[in-house]
Design a protein around this motif. Structure first.
Motif, mmCIF file in Angstrom:
data_model
loop_
_atom_site.group_PDB
_atom_site.id
_atom_site.type_symbol
_atom_site.label_atom_id
_atom_site.label_comp_id
_atom_site.label_asym_id
_atom_site.label_seq_id
_atom_site.Cartn_x
_atom_site.Cartn_y
_atom_site.Cartn_z
ATOM 1 N N TYR A 42 0.840 -1.208 0.000
ATOM 2 C CA TYR A 42 0.000 0.000 0.000
ATOM 3 C C TYR A 42 0.869 1.250 0.000
ATOM 4 O O TYR A 42 1.971 1.248 0.532
ATOM 5 N N MET A 43 0.307 2.309 -0.549
ATOM 6 C CA MET A 43 1.020 3.583 -0.669
ATOM 7 C C MET A 43 0.905 4.377 0.634
ATOM 8 O O MET A 43 -0.153 4.402 1.248
ATOM 9 N N VAL A 44 1.998 5.030 0.986
ATOM 10 C CA VAL A 44 1.993 5.896 2.168
ATOM 11 C C VAL A 44 3.183 6.847 2.084
ATOM 12 O O VAL A 44 4.222 6.484 1.525
ATOM 13 N N GLY A 45 3.021 8.065 2.571
ATOM 14 C CA GLY A 45 4.183 8.937 2.737
ATOM 15 C C GLY A 45 4.261 10.136 1.815
ATOM 16 O O GLY A 45 3.297 10.517 1.144
ATOM 17 N N ASP A 46 5.454 10.740 1.800
ATOM 18 C CA ASP A 46 5.690 11.998 1.079
ATOM 19 C C ASP A 46 5.441 11.857 -0.422
ATOM 20 O O ASP A 46 4.793 12.718 -1.034
ATOM 21 N N ALA A 47 5.979 10.788 -1.015
ATOM 22 C CA ALA A 47 5.848 10.619 -2.465
ATOM 23 C C ALA A 47 4.385 10.414 -2.844
ATOM 24 O O ALA A 47 3.907 10.939 -3.850
ATOM 25 N N GLU A 48 3.667 9.686 -2.008
ATOM 26 C CA GLU A 48 2.242 9.453 -2.285
ATOM 27 C C GLU A 48 1.458 10.761 -2.161
ATOM 28 O O GLU A 48 0.540 11.026 -2.939
ATOM 29 N N LYS A 49 1.847 11.596 -1.203
ATOM 30 C CA LYS A 49 1.180 12.893 -1.046
ATOM 31 C C LYS A 49 1.420 13.767 -2.287
ATOM 32 O O LYS A 49 0.498 14.419 -2.783
ATOM 33 N N ALA A 50 2.652 13.745 -2.769
ATOM 34 C CA ALA A 50 2.972 14.535 -3.966
ATOM 35 C C ALA A 50 2.177 14.017 -5.168
ATOM 36 O O ALA A 50 1.754 14.783 -6.026
#
Ligand code: NAI
Ligand code: MG
Length: 332
Positions: A42-50
């Motif tokens: 699953y996606m999580v974190g700074d890159a996913e927010k961007a």
């Protein structure tokens, strides 16, 4: 045959590197035992927010909820939008942070073998506050219930694991409202445990005692931010953040994670030490009731550390993350 659905949240920086290395070892474990893992990433974190505008997508929350257990690596600047809300929304009220010096690791304090039990849902990490241009505040929230529960957990942990010393760390002399209540709850929770030596230390002195005499501690229990800081101190005693695993433990849901962050200074170089993530996976297996499998992983990591031929640069070696992982898998 035991089969587990594991949610993987690799996150940012060195996260994907240490998770890949850990999966190499888990693959070897599958071959050696009758345990089978089914992974969903699953996606999580700074890159996913961007990418999507949110650091913690709903699909990730649902995935953690549905999985038998979760392995979360690390994120960068979005910790307060990811792991903190996950801890609070699933009431993962215990953060278990062992600090153990493994043979072969250049540790400042090789005699260290202790467990930090950190309250994981409240305190100053409740993220309640306000900022105006030139002033700001965060509110520290302490409840009797969460304080009682965390100290009770620490006492029970000591009993279950044959430990005899529990140290409550606080700052009630200054934070009289909040830590006054924390101490009151701690004293209530510690009642009736014959054979456990109960001790209280103020956090500043506790920091000094931990560095000078780590062998005098077995179980340390404290509030959220003190536990965050002290567990990096104790990680420093046993070889650094590359060696420090942890578990966010709730009644039904658990998220295991290396204590370190995304380590931007070494991310992408392929030289991160994946031991912390591997040992977090071992803690996860123990929580799943697979004690033998947990011990196999820990023993395999230990074997490679003791051999000393395939160590990552943080442990004064020359190996990369992949080589370390292959060595641990082979040791299994
Ligand atoms: P950090 O834990 O990422 O790194 C501190 C130092 O330890 C760095 O020199 C790093 O290279 C080293 N280190 C960490 N893990 C290592 C490993 N596995 N192998 C070898 N060396 C390792 O802490 P820092 O630099 O303060 O924060 C970097 C970013 O991580 C920040 O954006 C911060 O917000 C975030 N962070 C996220 C956490 C999480 O995901 N739970 C926890 C702590 C920080
Ligand atoms: Mg921390």
């Amino acid at each position: 045959m035991a089969k587990y659905n594991i949610a993987l949240l690799p996150g940012d920086g060195i996260g994907p590197e240490v998770v890949d290395a850990t999966i190499t070892v888990m693959d070897a474990l599958e071959k050696k035992t009758d345990i089978e893992f089914n992974y969903t990433t699953y996606m999580v974190g700074d890159a996913e927010k961007a990418r999507s505008g949110t650091a913690l997508p709903q699909a990730t929350i649902d995935g953690v909820k549905a999985a038998d257990a979760t392995l979360f690596a690390c994120v960068g600047e979005t910790a307060k939008e990811t792991i903190l809300p996950l801890r609070q929304m699933f009431n993962l009220y215990v953060n278990l942070r062992p600090a153990k010096a493994y043979p072969g690791v250049p540790a400042v304090r090789p005699e260290t073998d202790l467990m930090i039990v950190r309250e994981n849902t409240e305190g100053i990490y409740k993220m309640i506050g306000h900022r105006s241009e030139k002033s700001a505040f965060n509110v520290r929230v302490i409840t009797y219930k969460a304080s009682y529960n965390i100290v009770k957990y620490a006492m029970d942990y000591a009993v279950k694991n044959g430990k005899t010393k529990v140290t409550v760390v606080h700052k009630a002399n200054v934070l009289d409202f909040t830590d006054g209540l924390f101490l009151e709850a701690a004293r209530d929770a510690a009642k009736g445990y014959e054979g456990i030596e109960y001790r209280e230390l103020i956090v500043d002195a506790a920091s000094m005692w931990l560095v000078m005499y780590p062998e005098s501690f077995e179980v340390v229990v404290t509030t959220n931010m003190f536990g965050d800081i002290l567990s990096d101190v104790t990680a420093g005693l046993v070889g650094g953040l590359g060696m420090a695993p942890s578990g966010n433990v709730g009644d039904n849901i658990c998220i295991f994670e290396p204590v370190h962050g995304s380590a931007p200074d070494i991310a992408g170089k392929g030289i991160a030490n994946p031991s912390a993530c591997m040992l977090s996976a071992a803690m996860m297996l123990e929580w799943l009731g697979e004690n033998e499998a947990a011990k196999l992983i820990e023993a395999a990591v230990l074997k490679v550390l003791v051999e000393g031929k395939t160590l990552t640069p943080d442990l004064k070696g020359k190996a990369n993350t992949k080589e370390f992982a292959v060595a641990v898998a082979a040791a299994l």
